[in-house]
Design a protein around this motif. Sequence first.
Motif, short mmCIF file in Angstrom:
data_model
loop_
_atom_site.label_atom_id
_atom_site.label_comp_id
_atom_site.label_asym_id
_atom_site.label_seq_id
_atom_site.Cartn_x
_atom_site.Cartn_y
_atom_site.Cartn_z
N SER A 83 36.90 35.51 30.56
CA SER A 83 36.03 36.54 31.80
C SER A 83 35.02 36.41 32.82
O SER A 83 34.82 36.99 33.33
CB SER A 83 37.41 37.21 32.13
OG SER A 83 39.40 36.35 32.11
N ASN A 85 32.46 34.63 32.26
CA ASN A 85 31.44 34.30 32.21
C ASN A 85 31.63 34.45 34.38
O ASN A 85 30.17 34.67 34.77
CB ASN A 85 32.22 32.95 32.69
CG ASN A 85 31.86 32.21 33.52
OD1 ASN A 85 30.45 31.37 33.48
ND2 ASN A 85 32.37 30.90 34.25
N TRP A 86 32.65 35.17 34.91
CA TRP A 86 32.57 35.43 36.28
C TRP A 86 31.71 36.51 36.61
O TRP A 86 30.86 36.98 37.39
CB TRP A 86 34.00 35.61 36.82
CG TRP A 86 34.67 34.27 36.74
CD1 TRP A 86 35.77 34.44 36.42
CD2 TRP A 86 34.83 33.74 37.05
NE1 TRP A 86 36.33 33.48 36.08
CE2 TRP A 86 35.80 32.52 36.77
CE3 TRP A 86 33.12 32.49 38.62
CZ2 TRP A 86 35.70 31.58 36.59
CZ3 TRP A 86 33.88 31.37 38.03
CH2 TRP A 86 34.72 30.50 37.54
N GLU A 87 31.60 37.74 36.03
CA GLU A 87 30.44 39.25 35.29
C GLU A 87 29.17 37.97 35.59
O GLU A 87 28.57 38.60 36.47
CB GLU A 87 30.66 39.81 34.68
CG GLU A 87 32.02 40.08 35.03
CD GLU A 87 32.83 41.54 33.73
OE1 GLU A 87 31.79 42.21 33.23
OE2 GLU A 87 33.91 40.98 33.45
N HIS A 88 28.97 37.12 35.00
CA HIS A 88 27.82 36.86 34.65
C HIS A 88 27.02 36.12 35.32
O HIS A 88 25.97 36.47 35.75
CB HIS A 88 28.08 35.98 33.46
CG HIS A 88 27.72 36.38 31.73
ND1 HIS A 88 28.00 35.82 30.98
CD2 HIS A 88 27.97 37.85 31.61
CE1 HIS A 88 27.93 37.30 29.46
NE2 HIS A 88 27.94 38.54 30.36
N GLY A 89 27.86 35.40 35.99
CA GLY A 89 27.18 34.65 37.08
C GLY A 89 26.95 35.96 38.69
O GLY A 89 26.14 35.57 38.98
N ALA A 90 27.74 36.84 39.17
CA ALA A 90 27.81 38.00 39.60
C ALA A 90 26.35 38.63 39.50
O ALA A 90 25.61 38.76 39.91
CB ALA A 90 29.09 38.36 39.82
N LEU A 129 30.47 40.86 44.66
CA LEU A 129 28.96 40.76 43.90
C LEU A 129 29.01 42.59 43.21
O LEU A 129 28.82 42.13 41.71
CB LEU A 129 28.37 40.14 43.98
CG LEU A 129 28.34 38.87 44.58
CD1 LEU A 129 26.52 38.21 45.42
CD2 LEU A 129 28.82 37.76 43.42
N LEU A 132 31.99 43.94 40.99
CA LEU A 132 31.97 43.85 39.64
C LEU A 132 31.38 43.63 39.12
O LEU A 132 31.60 44.25 38.19
CB LEU A 132 32.43 42.33 40.24
CG LEU A 132 32.46 41.15 39.04
CD1 LEU A 132 33.78 42.40 37.89
CD2 LEU A 132 32.49 40.41 38.69
#
Length: 436
Positions: A83, A85-90, A129, A132
């Motif tokens: 999961s 991945n979403w933090e990396h995108g943010a 963003l 998170l």
Amino acid sequence: MASQSNPIIDISKEILLQANVLSECLQRHSITVPKDLAPGSVSQLWTTEVQEIHVLRSTIMSLTKRLDNLLEGPHGILHEYVSVNWEHGALYALLEWKVFPSIPLDGTPIHASQLAGITGLPSAKLLRLCRLVATAGILNEPAEGCFAHTAISEELVKDEGFRSWVGFQLFETRVASAHLSDSLLESRDFWGDDGSAFKHAWGVPMYAWHKLHPEKGARFAQAMESVSQSLDPGDGMIIDHLARFAASEPSKIKLMVIEVAGNGAFCRRIASFFPFIQFEVQNPSLEVLEQGESLLGAELRNSVRFRRRDTFAMRNTEEIELEKLGSNEFVRTSFLIRNTLWCMKDSEVTRLLQTFVPVLQSDAGASLLICDLVSPAWATFEPHLERIYRRRDVTLMTMHNAKQRTAKEWTDLFLGAHPQYQVRLRHQLRSLDCPA
């Protein structure tokens, strides 16, 4: 009847025991630990090279990871593992929209609506963003909707090179890794960028892609410069080697360091610290040499020179004598190859190593110093450190269809190039120091 052992209690007790030992060790070395990661927080605990402290940190981190795993269980572990991945995108979005430098460095919180006005991001999206990213401690949300720096986000503002490295990891490598599985259908063997997941994702190998996207290429170059100076101890090992030479040899003996396939960045950085060394940077690319020479300060022009040369051409004693600039002093020659062989096929490495044999055979004082990646033997480190090396194994496979060689594979390459090679290995976490 004896009570059954409780692993949660047992591990917790061991963590406390090791933490007390670490605390005593830090006191002996006069190292203090910040109470938190507020802006400005620094500690030698994070950077010290004292072996005892390093081992204790590693032991405690391994124990806390074991405790985390027991508490989370299989489903929780896998959920957390995928999961992020979403933090990396943010985080990448905040980097690209320059949100971090828009937050006051004096510690004053700023509301998301004000931050949106500065950065141009929509307030509702920016809030999510930042919130998170704050859960990971990268930002702080001291009041609802208000954000302030921590020592982590402060680092991303102040260290431009490290910020470039983080951006590269969050973009190029993240996209390429999503194509690793499909790329395995096309290339079953190592070596050759055409078989890399990066090429599968972007259509061209990584270095070619960076030429097509110069802004990303500049970021990558800056990232690698930062890594070589901070994260990777390889350059430090070379500097230590040169310092040992200075301490052990008579003052009348000078050293010539010839960096093979270099670009001049490393020699420029250390030349001023070693006035007894004459540096020569060799590269077959005239463009690389001209760029390196253009960055050379006037004070170093007598210490560092650049020469165009075919990397795979044989070297001989007469050539080396000419390279010593007619010095009346006794000069020893040390060839240096930094972070170059990892992307070469075994046959290419063997061919390059053979070019040094004539000089090494005829000049007992000459040496070959190689700094490169090593894949450690299984179970060498605690699992959390082992993970770093195995991650790098897969990074090279993903980005370049290359592999980290083991110490045995390196030694076999040298002896395969010539049976008289004498290999001495020095390891420091991420590097191979291999004078012959």
